[in-house]
Motif scaffolding. Structure first.
Motif, PDB file in Angstrom:
ATOM      1  N   LYS A  80     112.692  38.679  35.872  1.00 38.35           N
ATOM      2  CA  LYS A  80     111.496  39.503  36.110  1.00 38.35           C
ATOM      3  C   LYS A  80     110.532  39.381  34.939  1.00 38.35           C
ATOM      4  CE  LYS A  80     113.031  41.263  39.905  1.00 38.35           C
ATOM      5  NZ  LYS A  80     112.709  40.586  41.107  1.00 38.35           N
ATOM      6  N   PRO A 103     113.494  44.705  31.317  1.00 40.65           N
ATOM      7  CA  PRO A 103     113.698  44.188  32.675  1.00 40.65           C
ATOM      8  C   PRO A 103     114.712  43.050  32.686  1.00 40.65           C
ATOM      9  CG  PRO A 103     111.678  43.309  31.763  1.00 40.65           C
ATOM     10  CD  PRO A 103     112.213  44.294  30.759  1.00 40.65           C
ATOM     11  N   ASP A 114     108.891  35.975  35.286  1.00 41.12           N
ATOM     12  CA  ASP A 114     107.937  35.925  36.390  1.00 41.12           C
ATOM     13  C   ASP A 114     106.651  36.678  36.055  1.00 41.12           C
ATOM     14  OD1 ASP A 114     109.707  34.456  37.826  1.00 41.12           O
ATOM     15  OD2 ASP A 114     110.438  36.138  39.050  1.00 41.12           O
TER      16      ASP A 114
END
Length: 189
Positions: free
Chosen positions: A181, A177, A184
Motif C-alpha cells: 500500500k 501501512p 502503491d
C-alpha cells in the motif's frame, strides 16, 4: 550434489561481503552472521529437506519470521517486537515512572503518552498489534503500581484504572501501512 542457485548466490554474496569488508579493515561478527532459509519458498524448502520451520532473526528491534496470511497461501514477512527489546524498554520506562511518581499525574500522563506515541511510531507495523497492545498494558500496570505507592491509601483498581488509561494514553493500532500500500501510494500507474 549441486546446490540450488539461490544458495550458491547467497554463499557467493557472503564471501564477496567478507572480501569487501576486509579491504577496509572491518569484519562481520561470526556469532551474528549466518545463512538461513528465509523468504517466500522457505517453508516449502524446509518441508522438502525434512527440516523444521524456517528460522527467525532479530534485526532493528524486530523479530523477523516467515508467515502466511489467513488464506494460507500468500507469503508474509512477519515483524514482531523483539522480546529482549520490549523487556529492556519496559525496564527503562519503569525506572522513569518510579523516579517521577512524585510529580503531578497530568505531567506523568503527558510523559507516558509521549513514550507510547514513540513506541507506536516505530513498532506499530502490520502483524505486530498484539505485542504493541501488550506494551500498552504493561505500561499501564507500571504506572498504576507507581501511583499506588504514592501513599498508604490503596485506591486504584484495575477495572477503574483501565478506563482512565484508555483516555490518558494513545490506543494500540497499526500506524504504518502494508508495504504494498505504501508503494502503491507513491508510485501510481
Amino acid at each position: 550434489m549441486k546446490k540450488p542457485p539461490s544458495v550458491a548466490d547467497a554463499e557467493a554474496f557472503l564471501s564477496q561481503l567478507h572480501q569487501r569488508l576486509d579491504r577496509f579493515g572491518l569484519s562481520l561478527n561470526e556469532d551474528k552472521t549466518k545463512l538461513i532459509r528465509f523468504g517466500r519458498f522457505a517453508r516449502k524448502d524446509c518441508a522438502t529437506a525434512g527440516l523444521p520451520k524456517p528460522e527467525s532473526f532479530d534485526f532493528l528491534g524486530f523479530t523477523h519470521s516467515c508467515a502466511v496470511l489467513r488464506d494460507r497461501r500468500t507469503f508474509m514477512l512477519l515483524r514482531q517486537t523483539s522480546v529482549s527489546r520490549m523487556r529492556r524498554t519496559l525496564h527503562s520506562v519503569k525506572d522513569g515512572v518510579y523516579r517521577n511518581r512524585h510529580r503531578p499525574v497530568g505531567e506523568q500522563k503527558r510523559w507516558l503518552a509521549a513514550v507510547m506515541r514513540g513506541h507506536l511510531n516505530y513498532f506499530a507495523v502490520p502483524g505486530n498489534v498484539i505485542r504493541v497492545s501488550r506494551f500498552h498494558t504493561e505500561l499501564g500496570k507500571l504506572w498504576m503500581k507507581a501511583l499506588r505507592r504514592r501513599s498508604q491509601r490503596y485506591h486504584f483498581v484495575w477495572a477503574r484504572f483501565g478506563q482512565f488509561l484508555r483516555d490518558a494514553l494513545p490506543q494500540p493500532r497499526v500506524v504504518h501501512p502494508w508495504p504494498n500500500k505504501r508503494f502503491d501510494g507513491r508510485h501510481s500507474r
